[in-house]
Scaffold this motif. Structure first.
Motif, PDB file in Angstrom:
ATOM      1  N   ALA A 128     -17.045 -10.924   5.808  1.00  0.00           N
ATOM      2  CA  ALA A 128     -17.697 -12.219   5.581  1.00  0.00           C
ATOM      3  C   ALA A 128     -16.826 -13.379   6.036  1.00  0.00           C
ATOM      4  O   ALA A 128     -17.345 -14.452   6.362  1.00  0.00           O
ATOM      5  N   SER A 129     -15.505 -13.191   6.060  1.00  0.00           N
ATOM      6  CA  SER A 129     -14.609 -14.305   6.371  1.00  0.00           C
ATOM      7  C   SER A 129     -13.812 -14.123   7.657  1.00  0.00           C
ATOM      8  O   SER A 129     -13.196 -15.072   8.141  1.00  0.00           O
ATOM      9  N   THR A 130     -13.824 -12.922   8.213  1.00  0.00           N
ATOM     10  CA  THR A 130     -13.068 -12.666   9.438  1.00  0.00           C
ATOM     11  C   THR A 130     -13.750 -13.319  10.632  1.00  0.00           C
ATOM     12  O   THR A 130     -14.973 -13.252  10.774  1.00  0.00           O
ATOM     13  N   LYS A 131     -12.970 -13.960  11.491  1.00  0.00           N
ATOM     14  CA  LYS A 131     -13.532 -14.603  12.673  1.00  0.00           C
ATOM     15  C   LYS A 131     -14.193 -13.563  13.577  1.00  0.00           C
ATOM     16  O   LYS A 131     -13.709 -12.441  13.715  1.00  0.00           O
TER      17      LYS A 131
ATOM     18  N   LEU B 249     -29.370  -6.067  35.150  1.00  0.00           N
ATOM     19  CA  LEU B 249     -27.965  -5.697  35.163  1.00  0.00           C
ATOM     20  C   LEU B 249     -27.801  -4.284  35.702  1.00  0.00           C
ATOM     21  O   LEU B 249     -28.664  -3.427  35.508  1.00  0.00           O
ATOM     22  N   THR B 250     -26.667  -4.041  36.353  1.00  0.00           N
ATOM     23  CA  THR B 250     -26.312  -2.679  36.708  1.00  0.00           C
ATOM     24  C   THR B 250     -25.645  -2.023  35.506  1.00  0.00           C
ATOM     25  O   THR B 250     -25.234  -2.690  34.547  1.00  0.00           O
ATOM     26  N   VAL B 251     -25.527  -0.714  35.573  1.00  0.00           N
ATOM     27  CA  VAL B 251     -24.852   0.016  34.502  1.00  0.00           C
ATOM     28  C   VAL B 251     -23.427  -0.500  34.326  1.00  0.00           C
ATOM     29  O   VAL B 251     -22.972  -0.749  33.201  1.00  0.00           O
ATOM     30  N   ARG B 252     -22.721  -0.694  35.399  1.00  0.00           N
ATOM     31  CA  ARG B 252     -21.335  -1.150  35.311  1.00  0.00           C
ATOM     32  C   ARG B 252     -21.249  -2.544  34.690  1.00  0.00           C
ATOM     33  O   ARG B 252     -20.356  -2.828  33.885  1.00  0.00           O
ATOM     34  N   GLN B 253     -22.164  -3.421  35.061  1.00  0.00           N
ATOM     35  CA  GLN B 253     -22.164  -4.767  34.478  1.00  0.00           C
ATOM     36  C   GLN B 253     -22.422  -4.707  32.975  1.00  0.00           C
ATOM     37  O   GLN B 253     -21.789  -5.420  32.197  1.00  0.00           O
ATOM     38  N   LEU B 254     -23.354  -3.852  32.564  1.00  0.00           N
ATOM     39  CA  LEU B 254     -23.640  -3.713  31.142  1.00  0.00           C
ATOM     40  C   LEU B 254     -22.423  -3.204  30.387  1.00  0.00           C
ATOM     41  O   LEU B 254     -22.026  -3.780  29.365  1.00  0.00           O
ATOM     42  N   VAL B 255     -21.831  -2.139  30.876  1.00  0.00           N
ATOM     43  CA  VAL B 255     -20.665  -1.572  30.196  1.00  0.00           C
ATOM     44  C   VAL B 255     -19.539  -2.594  30.131  1.00  0.00           C
ATOM     45  O   VAL B 255     -18.800  -2.672  29.146  1.00  0.00           O
ATOM     46  N   GLY B 256     -19.432  -3.418  31.174  1.00  0.00           N
ATOM     47  CA  GLY B 256     -18.397  -4.445  31.207  1.00  0.00           C
ATOM     48  C   GLY B 256     -18.493  -5.462  30.085  1.00  0.00           C
ATOM     49  O   GLY B 256     -17.496  -6.082  29.710  1.00  0.00           O
ATOM     50  N   PHE B 257     -19.707  -5.633  29.513  1.00  0.00           N
ATOM     51  CA  PHE B 257     -19.846  -6.555  28.391  1.00  0.00           C
ATOM     52  C   PHE B 257     -18.987  -6.120  27.202  1.00  0.00           C
ATOM     53  O   PHE B 257     -18.622  -6.936  26.359  1.00  0.00           O
ATOM     54  N   GLY B 258     -18.669  -4.835  27.148  1.00  0.00           N
ATOM     55  CA  GLY B 258     -17.828  -4.366  26.059  1.00  0.00           C
ATOM     56  C   GLY B 258     -16.427  -4.943  26.080  1.00  0.00           C
ATOM     57  O   GLY B 258     -15.726  -4.936  25.058  1.00  0.00           O
ATOM     58  N   ARG B 259     -16.015  -5.472  27.206  1.00  0.00           N
ATOM     59  CA  ARG B 259     -14.667  -6.050  27.322  1.00  0.00           C
ATOM     60  C   ARG B 259     -14.641  -7.539  27.004  1.00  0.00           C
ATOM     61  O   ARG B 259     -13.565  -8.165  27.033  1.00  0.00           O
ATOM     62  N   PHE B 260     -15.787  -8.131  26.680  1.00  0.00           N
ATOM     63  CA  PHE B 260     -15.842  -9.579  26.474  1.00  0.00           C
ATOM     64  C   PHE B 260     -14.884 -10.087  25.384  1.00  0.00           C
ATOM     65  O   PHE B 260     -14.271 -11.152  25.556  1.00  0.00           O
ATOM     66  N   PRO B 261     -14.720  -9.384  24.244  1.00  0.00           N
ATOM     67  CA  PRO B 261     -13.796  -9.905  23.228  1.00  0.00           C
ATOM     68  C   PRO B 261     -12.366 -10.075  23.736  1.00  0.00           C
ATOM     69  O   PRO B 261     -11.590 -10.852  23.168  1.00  0.00           O
TER      70      PRO B 261
ATOM     71  N   LYS C 207     -12.727  -6.993  17.822  1.00  0.00           N
ATOM     72  CA  LYS C 207     -11.656  -6.130  18.314  1.00  0.00           C
ATOM     73  C   LYS C 207     -11.375  -4.975  17.364  1.00  0.00           C
ATOM     74  O   LYS C 207     -10.565  -4.098  17.657  1.00  0.00           O
ATOM     75  N   ILE C 208     -12.047  -4.992  16.220  1.00  0.00           N
ATOM     76  CA  ILE C 208     -11.883  -3.947  15.214  1.00  0.00           C
ATOM     77  C   ILE C 208     -13.134  -3.088  15.105  1.00  0.00           C
ATOM     78  O   ILE C 208     -13.061  -1.875  14.935  1.00  0.00           O
ATOM     79  N   LEU C 209     -14.290  -3.748  15.262  1.00  0.00           N
ATOM     80  CA  LEU C 209     -15.575  -3.127  14.952  1.00  0.00           C
ATOM     81  C   LEU C 209     -16.573  -3.390  16.069  1.00  0.00           C
ATOM     82  O   LEU C 209     -16.727  -4.524  16.520  1.00  0.00           O
ATOM     83  N   SER C 210     -17.253  -2.345  16.521  1.00  0.00           N
ATOM     84  CA  SER C 210     -18.327  -2.501  17.502  1.00  0.00           C
ATOM     85  C   SER C 210     -19.576  -1.840  16.956  1.00  0.00           C
ATOM     86  O   SER C 210     -19.504  -0.897  16.167  1.00  0.00           O
ATOM     87  N   ILE C 211     -20.744  -2.333  17.383  1.00  0.00           N
ATOM     88  CA  ILE C 211     -21.997  -1.819  16.842  1.00  0.00           C
ATOM     89  C   ILE C 211     -23.066  -1.775  17.919  1.00  0.00           C
ATOM     90  O   ILE C 211     -23.161  -2.679  18.767  1.00  0.00           O
ATOM     91  N   LEU C 212     -23.861  -0.714  17.892  1.00  0.00           N
ATOM     92  CA  LEU C 212     -25.025  -0.586  18.753  1.00  0.00           C
ATOM     93  C   LEU C 212     -26.258  -0.493  17.878  1.00  0.00           C
ATOM     94  O   LEU C 212     -26.387   0.432  17.073  1.00  0.00           O
ATOM     95  N   ARG C 213     -27.170  -1.447  18.016  1.00  0.00           N
ATOM     96  CA  ARG C 213     -28.405  -1.445  17.247  1.00  0.00           C
ATOM     97  C   ARG C 213     -29.460  -0.609  17.956  1.00  0.00           C
ATOM     98  O   ARG C 213     -29.318  -0.233  19.117  1.00  0.00           O
ATOM     99  N   GLN C 214     -30.549  -0.360  17.246  1.00  0.00           N
ATOM    100  CA  GLN C 214     -31.663   0.371  17.849  1.00  0.00           C
ATOM    101  C   GLN C 214     -32.306  -0.432  18.962  1.00  0.00           C
ATOM    102  O   GLN C 214     -32.697   0.103  19.996  1.00  0.00           O
ATOM    103  N   GLU C 215     -32.456  -1.744  18.738  1.00  0.00           N
ATOM    104  CA  GLU C 215     -33.183  -2.582  19.681  1.00  0.00           C
ATOM    105  C   GLU C 215     -32.216  -3.149  20.706  1.00  0.00           C
ATOM    106  O   GLU C 215     -31.350  -3.950  20.378  1.00  0.00           O
ATOM    107  N   ASN C 216     -32.369  -2.719  21.954  1.00  0.00           N
ATOM    108  CA  ASN C 216     -31.539  -3.236  23.031  1.00  0.00           C
ATOM    109  C   ASN C 216     -32.461  -3.738  24.136  1.00  0.00           C
ATOM    110  O   ASN C 216     -33.056  -2.946  24.863  1.00  0.00           O
ATOM    111  N   HIS C 217     -32.544  -5.059  24.249  1.00  0.00           N
ATOM    112  CA  HIS C 217     -33.471  -5.640  25.226  1.00  0.00           C
ATOM    113  C   HIS C 217     -32.716  -6.653  26.092  1.00  0.00           C
ATOM    114  O   HIS C 217     -32.477  -7.785  25.668  1.00  0.00           O
TER     115      HIS C 217
END
Length: 251
Positions: A66-69, A90-102, A75-85
């Motif tokens: 609740a209080s962590t930025k 995007l290409t597959v590589r571009q999508l996977v690259g979003f995982g590096r945004f943090p 950088k500690i926790l990642s989540i994949l929801r059911q709904e991905n729209h």
């Protein structure tokens, strides 16, 4: 470790999640199972801070969600929801690259590119990395989304029904990949599953939910009992010895 203390979410006078008091051990795979409407996805998304709690507290590796930025939590926790729209093409590589945004804030480094390639290879997407998402089957897209989450390189990974759209072969391959990720990197993977037999075969712990509460928590051997499964799923379930462990029969 993930700790939930008196966590509640109230939707109406008849629909409530909690109170939930739960400690999910560090490392390995913990499967959330239970009938439709049991609260599995809601609980997972509250842990991932995508759904607010009405009361209670959740800590992930000692961090109060609740209080962590957001940048620190990502950088500690990642989540994949059911709904991905994704409306953008995007290409597959571009999508996977979003995982590096943090880490990169969109400016990918050589190290980021290496991690992206590793995630793509890990999910057997190398031949598809240049394709656009709308050119893929539902199962191929699902693997790409999981690769994106793993690419975020977090200690805790939350996956809401990652076997959606996957046939038997690719469901088994996905669970083997996740098991390997948990064992080889020491990650803690929390996964919502509908198939109790996949949970029994690949999870280290099973959290069985019913009516918005935790009904049982334990090892697969402890949960895979006829009386326990019959009570949780409200249908007769027998358990037999399969070639790789107990199997629930409910047909």
């Amino acid at each position: 470790m993930i700790t939930l203390n008196d966590v509640r979410k109230v939707y109406s006078s008849k629909v409530t999640i909690g109170p939930v008091d739960l400690k999910i051990p560090q490392g390995g795979i913990t499967a959330l199972v239970g009938p439709n409407g049991a609260g599995k996805s809601a609980l997972l998304t509250m842990v991932g801070r995508l759904l607010g709690m009405d009361s209670g507290a959740i800590e992930v590796a000692g961090y109060d969600i609740a209080s962590t930025k957001s940048r620190d939590l990502a950088k500690i926790l990642s989540i994949l929801r059911q709904e991905n729209h994704f409306v953008t093409r995007l290409t597959v590589r571009q999508l996977v690259g979003f995982g590096r945004f943090p880490y990169s804030q969109g400016r990918l480094t050589t190290e980021d590119e290496e991690i992206i390639s590793e995630a793509i290879d890990f999910l057997d997407l190398t031949e598809l990395e240049g394709r656009y998402l709308d050119q893929l089957s539902g199962g191929q897209r699902q693997r790409a989304y999981v690769a994106m989450v793993l690419c975020q390189d977090t200690e805790f990974v939350l996956l809401d029904e990652p076997l959606n759209n996957l046939d038997m072969k690719h469901s088994v391959e996905m669970m083997k990949h996740l098991k390997t990720a948990a064992v080889s990197t020491g990650r803690t993977i929390i996964i919502v599953l509908h198939d109790i037999n996949f949970a029994a075969s690949y999870a280290d712990y099973i959290c069985a939910m019913k009516d918005g509460s935790v009904a049982e928590f334990g090892s697969p051997a402890e949960i895979m009992q006829p009386d326990t499964l019959t009570r949780i799923f409200d249908t007769p379930v027998s358990v037999i010895d399969g070639p790789s462990g107990p199997l629930a029969c409910y047909f």
